[in-house]
Scaffold this active site. Structure first.
Site, PDB file in Angstrom:
ATOM      1  N   GLN A  12      28.257  13.665  11.738  1.00 24.51           N
ATOM      2  CA  GLN A  12      28.722  13.241  13.066  1.00 24.51           C
ATOM      3  C   GLN A  12      29.448  14.374  13.798  1.00 24.51           C
ATOM      4  O   GLN A  12      29.230  14.587  14.988  1.00 24.51           O
ATOM      5  CB  GLN A  12      29.648  12.017  12.927  1.00 24.51           C
ATOM      6  N   ASP A  34      23.696  21.940   5.179  1.00 21.98           N
ATOM      7  CA  ASP A  34      23.942  20.563   4.743  1.00 21.98           C
ATOM      8  C   ASP A  34      23.009  20.274   3.581  1.00 21.98           C
ATOM      9  O   ASP A  34      22.062  21.028   3.331  1.00 21.98           O
ATOM     10  CB  ASP A  34      23.664  19.572   5.901  1.00 21.98           C
ATOM     11  N   ARG A  36      21.344  17.510   3.773  1.00 19.01           N
ATOM     12  CA  ARG A  36      20.270  16.841   4.518  1.00 19.01           C
ATOM     13  C   ARG A  36      19.590  17.817   5.459  1.00 19.01           C
ATOM     14  O   ARG A  36      20.153  18.854   5.807  1.00 19.01           O
ATOM     15  CB  ARG A  36      20.826  15.764   5.439  1.00 19.01           C
ATOM     16  N   TYR A 141      39.331   8.553  -0.785  1.00 17.20           N
ATOM     17  CA  TYR A 141      39.184   9.469   0.356  1.00 17.20           C
ATOM     18  C   TYR A 141      40.547  10.048   0.749  1.00 17.20           C
ATOM     19  O   TYR A 141      40.702  11.261   0.905  1.00 17.20           O
ATOM     20  CB  TYR A 141      38.569   8.694   1.517  1.00 17.20           C
ATOM     21  N   LYS A 145      42.009  13.857   0.705  1.00 19.08           N
ATOM     22  CA  LYS A 145      42.450  14.492   1.952  1.00 19.08           C
ATOM     23  C   LYS A 145      43.856  15.074   1.805  1.00 19.08           C
ATOM     24  O   LYS A 145      44.117  16.193   2.231  1.00 19.08           O
ATOM     25  CB  LYS A 145      42.384  13.509   3.120  1.00 19.08           C
TER      26      LYS A 145
HETATM   27  N1  LIG Z   1      34.058  11.040  11.735  1.00 17.23           N
HETATM   28  C1  LIG Z   1      35.339  10.685  11.696  1.00 17.23           C
HETATM   29  O1  LIG Z   1      35.738   9.697  12.320  1.00 17.23           O
HETATM   30  C2  LIG Z   1      36.321  11.498  10.874  1.00 17.23           C
HETATM   31  C3  LIG Z   1      37.659  11.133  10.901  1.00 17.23           C
HETATM   32  C4  LIG Z   1      38.577  11.855  10.151  1.00 17.23           C
HETATM   33  C5  LIG Z   1      38.156  12.958   9.423  1.00 17.23           C
HETATM   34  N2  LIG Z   1      36.835  13.299   9.404  1.00 17.23           N
HETATM   35  C6  LIG Z   1      36.436  14.452   8.579  1.00 17.23           C
HETATM   36  O2  LIG Z   1      35.608  15.326   9.341  1.00 17.23           O
HETATM   37  C7  LIG Z   1      34.671  15.969   8.467  1.00 17.23           C
HETATM   38  C8  LIG Z   1      33.261  15.727   9.001  1.00 17.23           C
HETATM   39  O3  LIG Z   1      33.036  14.331   9.023  1.00 17.23           O
HETATM   40  P1  LIG Z   1      31.750  13.658   9.682  1.00 17.23           P
HETATM   41  O4  LIG Z   1      32.224  12.499  10.453  1.00 17.23           O
HETATM   42  O5  LIG Z   1      30.893  14.664  10.326  1.00 17.23           O
HETATM   43  O6  LIG Z   1      31.057  13.086   8.364  1.00 17.23           O
HETATM   44  P2  LIG Z   1      29.519  12.733   8.118  1.00 17.23           P
HETATM   45  O7  LIG Z   1      29.451  11.835   6.934  1.00 17.23           O
HETATM   46  O8  LIG Z   1      28.878  12.316   9.383  1.00 17.23           O
HETATM   47  O9  LIG Z   1      28.956  14.168   7.732  1.00 17.23           O
HETATM   48  C9  LIG Z   1      29.278  14.793   6.507  1.00 17.23           C
HETATM   49  C10 LIG Z   1      28.077  15.607   6.080  1.00 17.23           C
HETATM   50  O10 LIG Z   1      28.343  16.159   4.789  1.00 17.23           O
HETATM   51  C11 LIG Z   1      27.128  16.203   4.095  1.00 17.23           C
HETATM   52  N3  LIG Z   1      27.372  16.315   2.662  1.00 17.23           N
HETATM   53  C12 LIG Z   1      27.752  15.336   1.787  1.00 17.23           C
HETATM   54  N4  LIG Z   1      27.841  15.849   0.550  1.00 17.23           N
HETATM   55  C13 LIG Z   1      27.541  17.176   0.644  1.00 17.23           C
HETATM   56  C14 LIG Z   1      27.458  18.236  -0.286  1.00 17.23           C
HETATM   57  N5  LIG Z   1      27.707  18.052  -1.588  1.00 17.23           N
HETATM   58  N6  LIG Z   1      27.130  19.466   0.164  1.00 17.23           N
HETATM   59  C15 LIG Z   1      26.852  19.671   1.482  1.00 17.23           C
HETATM   60  N7  LIG Z   1      26.897  18.704   2.411  1.00 17.23           N
HETATM   61  C16 LIG Z   1      27.227  17.469   1.987  1.00 17.23           C
HETATM   62  C17 LIG Z   1      26.396  14.911   4.473  1.00 17.23           C
HETATM   63  O11 LIG Z   1      25.001  15.053   4.276  1.00 17.23           O
HETATM   64  C18 LIG Z   1      26.787  14.776   5.944  1.00 17.23           C
HETATM   65  O12 LIG Z   1      25.788  15.297   6.808  1.00 17.23           O
HETATM   66  C19 LIG Z   1      34.922  15.373   7.076  1.00 17.23           C
HETATM   67  O13 LIG Z   1      35.809  16.215   6.377  1.00 17.23           O
HETATM   68  C20 LIG Z   1      35.618  14.063   7.377  1.00 17.23           C
HETATM   69  O14 LIG Z   1      36.420  13.642   6.307  1.00 17.23           O
HETATM   70  C21 LIG Z   1      35.909  12.597  10.118  1.00 17.23           C
END
Ligand SMILES: NC(=O)c1ccc[n+]([C@@H]2O[C@H](COP(=O)([O-])OP(=O)(O)OC[C@H]3O[C@@H](n4cnc5c(N)ncnc54)[C@H](O)[C@@H]3O)[C@@H](O)[C@H]2O)c1
Length: 324
Positions: A12, A34, A36, A141, A145
């Site tokens: 995202q 990634d 994916r 989680y 964090k």
């Molecule tokens: N989206 C939110 O609302 C939100 C809120 C707080 C913090 N965050 C943090 O922001 C960061 C990005 O979050 P996001 O929303 O894009 O998450 P997301 O789940 O949309 O994307 C995470 C990506 O990591 C990839 N991934 C998973 N395991 C992996 C691995 N072993 N090696 C490589 N890639 C791998 C997945 O394929 C995915 O595309 C994360 O650290 C998340 O904790 C997001």
């Protein structure tokens, strides 16, 4: 930072951060990666590699080949998904970050790592949660964090790695779907509102959590990495926020644009319990003072912009959903 590796770039945040970084540093300077496949837009627009962040050797090789001097580490397992497989969340969130920090130490890279409102828990003042406070999260989680925040601080003080990070609130966006977090309702509600004019919410009506529109989150991330290091007292894990939303408040904003929109509640006990363990509002004064953080989008401007972009994405007319 001139040459950047982004992990977890198909998610995202990455779907919008990678194009924003490429616009500033040049398409070839930003390597997306990634587990994916990327979207066709990300794939076409610049270099991409398949990379598992738990594989330290592969990560080091990607940094070496790209001659990266900065890493945006986005790969993670998010809150609700992490509760379905806590050991995997520990392996990816802690193991991946450890590998990134080790590679950054050896290759002298800067590192951006997002933390989350999930790094707080029982005993944290809920309204507002201060920048420096008690952190006892009750989810895997959240455990990863808060440990990640401390690990990033450690690599800075022990090895001089330029680590920086934000505690993102729930992020609202239209480009890529959310990845299994507890605030995902605030995205799905827009899709359902446009497609059916109703939404069934998995959190209760008055569950208040911090949220932010993705353009603000992307700007915050890039501004922090460009900030004068001499002004940063906190470095990692800055509280940032923009909107204090409840499902009921978001439904009201949608109803102002889509008359007749209805919301119902079918509470999921697991996600409700997670949400109830998080603060209702973050105090982001440290980010405002140390590097000038200011959100641009409020609830109404975010709602209008989301609907505008989603109508295009879903192939709907500009009036779709109005006057049903
Ligand atoms: N989206 C939110 O609302 C939100 C809120 C707080 C913090 N965050 C943090 O922001 C960061 C990005 O979050 P996001 O929303 O894009 O998450 P997301 O789940 O949309 O994307 C995470 C990506 O990591 C990839 N991934 C998973 N395991 C992996 C691995 N072993 N090696 C490589 N890639 C791998 C997945 O394929 C995915 O595309 C994360 O650290 C998340 O904790 C997001």
């Amino acid at each position: 930072m001139k040459r950047i590796l982004v992990t977890g770039a198909a998610g995202q945040v990455g779907a919008e951060l990678v194009p924003a970084l490429r616009a500033v540093y040049g398409a070839d300077a930003v390597l997306g990666s990634d587990l994916r496949e990327p979207s066709p837009e990300l794939d076409k627009a610049g270099p991409w590699t398949r990379l598992d962040c738990t594989d330290g050797a592969a990560l080091a090789e990607a940094v070496r080949k790209h001659r990266a001097d900065g890493i945006y580490h986005l790969a993670a397992i998010l809150s609700a998904t992490a509760e379905t497989d806590p050991p995997k969340a520990y392996r990816v969130n802690m193991g991946g970050l450890f590998n990134v920090l080790e590679v950054a130490r050896e290759a002298r890279c800067t590192v951006f790592t997002p933390s989350s409102i999930a790094a707080f828990g029982k005993g944290t003042p809920a309204d507002p949660a201060p920048q420096d406070t008690l952190q006892r999260p009750s989810t895997m989680y959240g455990v990863t964090k808060v440990a990640g925040e401390i690990l990033c601080d450690y690599y800075h003080t022990r090895y001089g790695v330029d680590t920086r990070g934000l505690r993102y609130p729930g992020l609202i966006s239209y480009v890529a779907p959310p990845g299994g977090g507890t605030t995902d309702y605030a995205v799905q509600i827009f899709y359902d509102a446009l497609e059916t004019n109703r939404y069934s919410c998995f959190l209760s009506a008055d569950t208040q959590l911090d949220m932010m529109y993705m353009p603000d989150a992307i700007r915050a991330s890039m501004e922090l990495m460009e900030a004068d290091a001499g002004r940063l007292e906190h470095r990692n894990a800055f509280n940032v926020t923009a909107l204090q939303l409840t499902p009921a408040r978001l439904a009201d904003a949608l109803r102002a644009e889509l008359p007749g929109f209805e919301i119902g509640y079918h509470v999921d006990p697991i996600r409700q319990r997670i949400a109830d363990s998080w603060p209702r509002r973050l105090d982001d004064s440290a980010a405002r003072e140390e590097w000038g953080w200011r959100p641009e989008y409020d609830l109404d401007s975010m709602t209008t912009d989301m609907l505008k972009h989603l109508r295009v994405k879903l192939g709907l007319s500009a009036e779709a959903g109005i006057g049903r």
